[in-house]
Every structure is written in structure tokens, then in C-alpha cells.
Design an enzyme around this catalytic site. Structure first.
Site, PDB file in Angstrom:
ATOM      1  N   SER A  15      38.576   7.798  46.362  1.00 48.06           N
ATOM      2  CA  SER A  15      39.560   8.099  45.330  1.00 48.06           C
ATOM      3  C   SER A  15      39.463   7.046  44.232  1.00 48.06           C
ATOM      4  O   SER A  15      38.975   5.948  44.460  1.00 48.06           O
ATOM      5  CB  SER A  15      40.972   8.081  45.928  1.00 48.06           C
ATOM      6  OG  SER A  15      41.946   8.220  44.908  1.00 48.06           O
ATOM      7  N   HIS A  16      39.972   7.389  43.090  1.00 46.32           N
ATOM      8  CA  HIS A  16      40.056   6.426  41.993  1.00 46.32           C
ATOM      9  C   HIS A  16      41.116   5.368  42.263  1.00 46.32           C
ATOM     10  O   HIS A  16      41.181   4.368  41.554  1.00 46.32           O
ATOM     11  CB  HIS A  16      40.377   7.148  40.686  1.00 46.32           C
ATOM     12  CG  HIS A  16      39.203   7.872  40.124  1.00 46.32           C
ATOM     13  ND1 HIS A  16      38.658   9.001  40.701  1.00 46.32           N
ATOM     14  CD2 HIS A  16      38.453   7.613  39.031  1.00 46.32           C
ATOM     15  CE1 HIS A  16      37.635   9.408  39.980  1.00 46.32           C
ATOM     16  NE2 HIS A  16      37.483   8.586  38.969  1.00 46.32           N
ATOM     17  N   SER A  17      41.932   5.595  43.261  1.00 46.74           N
ATOM     18  CA  SER A  17      43.018   4.688  43.593  1.00 46.74           C
ATOM     19  C   SER A  17      42.886   4.230  45.039  1.00 46.74           C
ATOM     20  O   SER A  17      42.795   5.058  45.953  1.00 46.74           O
ATOM     21  CB  SER A  17      44.359   5.410  43.412  1.00 46.74           C
ATOM     22  OG  SER A  17      45.402   4.738  44.079  1.00 46.74           O
ATOM     23  N   SER A  79      34.313  11.276  38.304  1.00 47.62           N
ATOM     24  CA  SER A  79      33.408  10.133  38.374  1.00 47.62           C
ATOM     25  C   SER A  79      33.190   9.671  39.814  1.00 47.62           C
ATOM     26  O   SER A  79      32.165   9.054  40.112  1.00 47.62           O
ATOM     27  CB  SER A  79      33.878   8.975  37.496  1.00 47.62           C
ATOM     28  OG  SER A  79      35.080   8.421  37.978  1.00 47.62           O
TER      29      SER A  79
END
Length: 138
Positions: A15-17, A79
Site C-alpha cells: 500500500s502507499h500507506s 504506482s
């Protein structure tokens, strides 16, 4: 690694987080129930703790869950997908048998962890996660 973990497909949740990745790991492993759990690792955020994706974190997470039966990688957004694809293209950054799985992040993660924990092979884990696209909520 316990004897019961040997031969299980590993799961990496990208995840981006970091918080989201860790929370989805917690949810998926919690819903998988008792007994043997497939190895699961979050790979969220950047090395400095920001939002984004990190090839280094993804590669480390994949290495940490590799038990020789393959590694299923699920991602949240664009991304993250591109970063995993780049690692796969390099050929030596991820364990042999690592597969980017096209599945919804949360529902697919639960399906993947449950299926892998039951001892299924990588193809079955991928199929279960991808099937989560058909889950209807209304």
C-alpha cells in the site's frame, strides 16, 4: 519458521500507506481464523515513513514471507503496481515464484490469506484473490 509454515504461499500487501498495509494484514489474518497462518507481511509507504511505495520495502517483505511455495503480492493503487512490475522485470529482486495478483486489495487479501493458510498452491491463492472482484455488496 515453524514446520507448519513450510511450504505455504507467502503474501505481501503493498500500500502507499504503512498504516493501511499493516491494518489490512491485521484484518486478513484475523479473519483467517485460528490454526496455521500463511506468512503475511505489509510493505507500505516509503523508507522514511511517508506516503508512496518502496522497492526496498517490497523486496524485504517478499523475502520475509518466502517459504518456497511462491509469494503472492497484492497492491492498492497504480504506482504500487508499477513498482512491483519493475521488481519482477529485474528478475533478481524478488524470490523465485513471486506473482503480482490482480485483485481488490482488502477482499483479495482476505481471500488470499485464508486460501494460503489452508495450504493451497500459488495458482489457487491467486484465483481466490481474483475471485474477490465478483463479491457483491448489494
Amino acid at each position: 519458521m515453524s514446520d507448519t509454515e513450510k511450504g505455504l504461499v507467502g503474501i505481501v500487501l503493498v500500500s502507499h500507506s504503512a498504516a493501511v498495509a499493516a491494518s489490512v494484514v491485521e484484518l486478513a489474518t484475523g479473519l483467517a481464523g485460528g490454526g496455521t497462518l500463511a506468512p503475511v507481511s505489509p510493505a507500505g509507504g516509503t523508507l522514511d515513513g511517508g506516503l508512496g511505495t518502496s522497492a526496498d520495502l517490497i523486496a524485504a517483505a517478499a523475502a520475509s514471507v518466502d517459504r518456497g511455495a511462491g509469494v503472492a503480492v497484492l497492491t492498492d493503487l497504480g504506482s504500487a503496481v508499477l513498482t512491483v512490475k519493475a521488481l519482477l522485470a529485474e528478475g533478481d529482486e524478488l524470490p523465485e515464484g513471486t506473482k503480482l495478483v490482480d485483485a481488490p486489495f482488502v477482499e483479495g487479501a482476505v481471500a488470499a490469506v485464508v486460501t494460503a493458510s489452508a495450504g493451497a498452491d500459488l495458482a489457487a491463492v491467486e484465483a481466490a484473490a481474483a475471485e474477490a472482484y465478483t463479491y457483491r455488496k448489494v
